[in-house]
Design a protein around this motif. Structure first.
Motif, mmCIF file in Angstrom:
data_model
loop_
_atom_site.group_PDB
_atom_site.id
_atom_site.type_symbol
_atom_site.label_atom_id
_atom_site.label_comp_id
_atom_site.label_asym_id
_atom_site.label_seq_id
_atom_site.Cartn_x
_atom_site.Cartn_y
_atom_site.Cartn_z
ATOM 1 N N GLN A 134 0.714 -1.067 0.026
ATOM 2 C CA GLN A 134 -0.058 -0.079 0.161
ATOM 3 C C GLN A 134 0.828 1.181 0.026
ATOM 4 N N THR A 135 0.313 2.261 -0.595
ATOM 5 C CA THR A 135 1.159 3.564 -0.862
ATOM 6 C C THR A 135 1.265 4.181 0.628
ATOM 7 N N ASN A 136 2.304 4.848 1.112
ATOM 8 C CA ASN A 136 2.244 5.475 2.298
ATOM 9 C C ASN A 136 2.068 4.482 3.766
ATOM 10 N N HIS A 137 2.483 3.201 3.438
ATOM 11 C CA HIS A 137 2.550 2.228 4.424
ATOM 12 C C HIS A 137 4.145 1.317 4.459
ATOM 13 N N ASP A 138 4.306 1.002 5.744
ATOM 14 C CA ASP A 138 5.286 0.219 5.797
ATOM 15 C C ASP A 138 5.325 -1.222 5.999
ATOM 16 N N VAL A 139 4.270 -1.641 6.515
ATOM 17 C CA VAL A 139 4.043 -3.302 6.618
ATOM 18 C C VAL A 139 2.546 -3.620 6.582
ATOM 19 N N ASP A 140 2.209 -4.646 5.862
ATOM 20 C CA ASP A 140 1.071 -5.372 5.772
ATOM 21 C C ASP A 140 0.937 -6.425 6.915
ATOM 22 N N TYR A 141 -0.203 -6.234 7.723
ATOM 23 C CA TYR A 141 -0.568 -6.871 8.808
ATOM 24 C C TYR A 141 -1.687 -7.780 8.753
ATOM 25 N N LEU A 142 -1.640 -9.150 8.830
ATOM 26 C CA LEU A 142 -2.887 -10.116 8.612
ATOM 27 C C LEU A 142 -2.782 -11.012 9.720
ATOM 28 N N PHE A 143 -4.018 -10.804 10.431
ATOM 29 C CA PHE A 143 -4.210 -11.593 11.901
ATOM 30 C C PHE A 143 -5.168 -12.503 11.538
ATOM 31 N N GLY A 144 -4.690 -13.702 12.307
ATOM 32 C CA GLY A 144 -5.512 -14.919 12.260
ATOM 33 C C GLY A 144 -5.861 -15.526 13.685
ATOM 34 N N GLN A 145 -7.216 -15.459 14.022
ATOM 35 C CA GLN A 145 -7.725 -15.945 15.277
ATOM 36 C C GLN A 145 -7.893 -17.380 15.127
ATOM 37 N N VAL A 146 -7.190 -18.093 15.784
ATOM 38 C CA VAL A 146 -7.127 -19.684 15.788
ATOM 39 C C VAL A 146 -8.055 -20.283 16.618
ATOM 40 N N ALA A 147 -9.115 -21.156 16.171
ATOM 41 C CA ALA A 147 -10.224 -21.701 17.207
ATOM 42 C C ALA A 147 -9.499 -22.884 17.972
ATOM 43 N N ILE A 148 -10.114 -22.752 19.143
ATOM 44 C CA ILE A 148 -9.243 -23.955 19.861
ATOM 45 C C ILE A 148 -9.812 -25.207 19.840
ATOM 46 N N ASP A 149 -11.073 -25.523 19.778
ATOM 47 C CA ASP A 149 -11.493 -26.881 19.589
ATOM 48 C C ASP A 149 -12.087 -27.261 18.257
ATOM 49 N N LYS A 150 -11.956 -26.494 17.251
ATOM 50 C CA LYS A 150 -12.436 -26.436 15.799
ATOM 51 C C LYS A 150 -11.144 -26.337 14.695
ATOM 52 N N ALA A 151 -11.521 -26.846 13.705
ATOM 53 C CA ALA A 151 -10.504 -26.523 12.531
ATOM 54 C C ALA A 151 -10.718 -25.446 11.948
ATOM 55 N N PHE A 152 -10.499 -24.020 12.575
ATOM 56 C CA PHE A 152 -10.971 -23.054 12.098
ATOM 57 C C PHE A 152 -10.146 -21.986 12.363
ATOM 58 N N VAL A 153 -9.830 -20.969 11.358
ATOM 59 C CA VAL A 153 -8.972 -19.762 11.471
ATOM 60 C C VAL A 153 -9.902 -18.761 11.158
ATOM 61 N N ASP A 154 -10.253 -17.901 11.852
ATOM 62 C CA ASP A 154 -11.060 -16.778 11.627
ATOM 63 C C ASP A 154 -10.335 -15.585 11.183
ATOM 64 N N TRP A 155 -10.432 -15.150 9.986
ATOM 65 C CA TRP A 155 -9.690 -13.994 9.258
ATOM 66 C C TRP A 155 -10.345 -12.610 9.301
ATOM 67 N N SER A 156 -11.946 -12.655 9.929
ATOM 68 C CA SER A 156 -12.596 -11.521 9.745
ATOM 69 C C SER A 156 -12.446 -10.161 10.652
ATOM 70 N N GLY A 157 -11.264 -10.427 11.295
ATOM 71 C CA GLY A 157 -11.122 -9.063 11.914
ATOM 72 C C GLY A 157 -9.722 -8.911 12.419
ATOM 73 N N ASN A 158 -9.488 -7.704 13.406
ATOM 74 C CA ASN A 158 -8.044 -7.355 13.570
ATOM 75 C C ASN A 158 -8.010 -7.856 15.251
ATOM 76 N N CYS A 159 -6.689 -7.905 15.605
ATOM 77 C CA CYS A 159 -6.473 -7.906 17.177
ATOM 78 C C CYS A 159 -5.604 -6.583 17.495
ATOM 79 N N GLY A 160 -6.282 -5.747 18.241
ATOM 80 C CA GLY A 160 -5.821 -4.716 18.759
ATOM 81 C C GLY A 160 -4.569 -4.746 19.555
ATOM 82 N N ASN A 161 -4.588 -5.626 20.466
ATOM 83 C CA ASN A 161 -3.352 -5.904 21.365
ATOM 84 C C ASN A 161 -2.119 -6.379 20.704
#
Length: 388
Positions: A78-105
């Motif tokens: 992206q123009t005027n940006h340094d790094v692209d950040y992609l976050f994956g929330q991994v479910a614990i008991d399911k085979a599922f990675v949720d890419w629908s949102g960010n992790c602010g922490n």
């Protein structure tokens, strides 16, 4: 013949009150460098999911929503940006990675990783002072400025900044969420700052549904039988409470237009969040620390991946700050109402201060910026071994 494990360069980092496994995109196996099944399978195995025992013993995950996380970083396209950040929330008991949102922490650790791994142009990084890393949050297509302290050419991790929910002090990392309305939708997807949310077997609840930081549904604690001083065990050991809150979340997701029917909520665990608010009263945090009513503006408790969060998700804190800045929302009213550019709210682990700038343009509310302070540090770096 059994396949050997492969070695993938990785860094295990704490960011805010979360921790996760960080990867440079180009270090991933070729099939996992693009979105899809191969990438999801790799991250699931790294974290140790799905685990029917709910412990993630055979992986890097910590068996909570705050510690079952992955991050993939790359030089920004992206123009005027340094790094692209992609976050994956991994479910614990399911085979599922949720890419629908960010992790602010974990956002607070992105700048440090990017600098240390050569993803930021050296001309933008001072030897001493503050490096402002321009982050493109690829999940929600938003800009975030991460203020990383530098000392003698290295990322400074140690310091005296204390963050409730984190045991030890560290260097302060300031975050600025630019135009934090989540995704391309309206700040208030229903067009209202407060709605009547009909939830079968629960009732009709007043709700503020907002897209800022992360889509969040705010309800009044007293409307669902709580005080707002609850700690994790009060909610997470109560199956009926968990079911009720998940039902509220599902019906709120439909009302926000994020899903078309409540059954889809099972495949969208990371978003939206559901949180309940109350006016300030004194309570003892999970550490035993006494929180005086006069030191906070309101109380907030938030659910993450089906459980009450031990502190507060960074993205939900953005939603709190944004909603507090807008007169008439449930968050704003719990905090006393009026123009609130900054609030200090009580959560299960203590308190957190967050600010936001909101204004009305052509009859619609818009938020230009939200800000807060976190901290971050490297816990371990090297390679993670995984069967792939």
């Amino acid at each position: 013949m059994f396949k050997p494990q492969i070695k993938v360069p990785a860094t295990y980092m704490r960011g805010g009150t979360s921790k996760g496994v960080f990867f440079n995109l180009t270090d991933l196996p070729k099939p996992a460098q693009v979105a899809g099944e191969a990438r999801d399978n790799l991250l699931l195995r790294v974290i140790g999911s799905p685990d029917p025992y709910g412990k993630q013993t055979d992986g890097m995950g910590g068996a909570t929503s705050s510690t079952s996380k992955t991050v993939i970083l790359s030089t920004s396209e992206q123009t005027n940006h340094d790094v692209d950040y992609l976050f994956g929330q991994v479910a614990i008991d399911k085979a599922f990675v949720d890419w629908s949102g960010n992790c602010g922490n974990l956002t607070s650790a992105v700048g440090a990783f990017a600098i240390s791994n050569g993803l930021v142009n050296k001309n933008r990084v001072p030897d001493n002072g503050i490096a402002i890393v321009r982050v493109w949050q690829a999940n929600i297509k938003k800009s975030i400025l991460v203020h990383v302290p530098m000392t003698n050419g290295e990322v400074q991790e140690t310091g005296d900044f204390e963050l409730d929910g984190v045991t030890f002090p560290a260097a302060e990392v300031k975050l600025e969420f630019v135009d934090p309305a989540d995704g391309d939708g309206a700040l208030f997807p229903t067009g209202n700052v407060v709605d009547d949310l009909e939830v079968p077997d629960v009732g009709t609840l007043k709700a503020t549904m907002i897209n800022a930081g992360i889509p969040t549904i705010f309800i009044n604690a007293e409307d669902i039988g709580y005080t707002g001083t609850e700690l994790q065990d009060d909610i997470n050991n109560d199956d009926a409470a968990l079911k009720k809150l998940e039902t509220i979340r599902a019906y709120g997701a439909v009302k926000m237009g994020l899903i078309t029917n409540i059954n889809e909520a099972q495949a969208r665990q990371h978003t939206p969040k559901v949180a309940f608010v109350a006016k300030p009263v004194a309570y003892n945090a999970s550490s035993g620390k006494h929180i005086d009513a006069g030191s906070i503006n309101l109380l907030v408790r938030a659910m993450s991946m089906g459980k009450l969060h031990h502190a507060m998700m960074g993205t939900a804190a953005v939603a709190i700050g944004t909603a507090a800045a807008i007169d008439g929302t449930l968050v704003n009213m719990a905090a006393g109402g009026g123009a609130l550019s900054e609030v200090n709210f009580g959560h299960p682990s203590g308190t957190l201060k967050v600010g936001a700038e909101a204004k009305k343009i052509n009859g619609d509310w818009q938020v230009t910026k939200a800000s807060m302070s976190r901290s971050a540090r490297v816990l371990m770096e090297g390679v993670v071994r995984v069967l792939f």
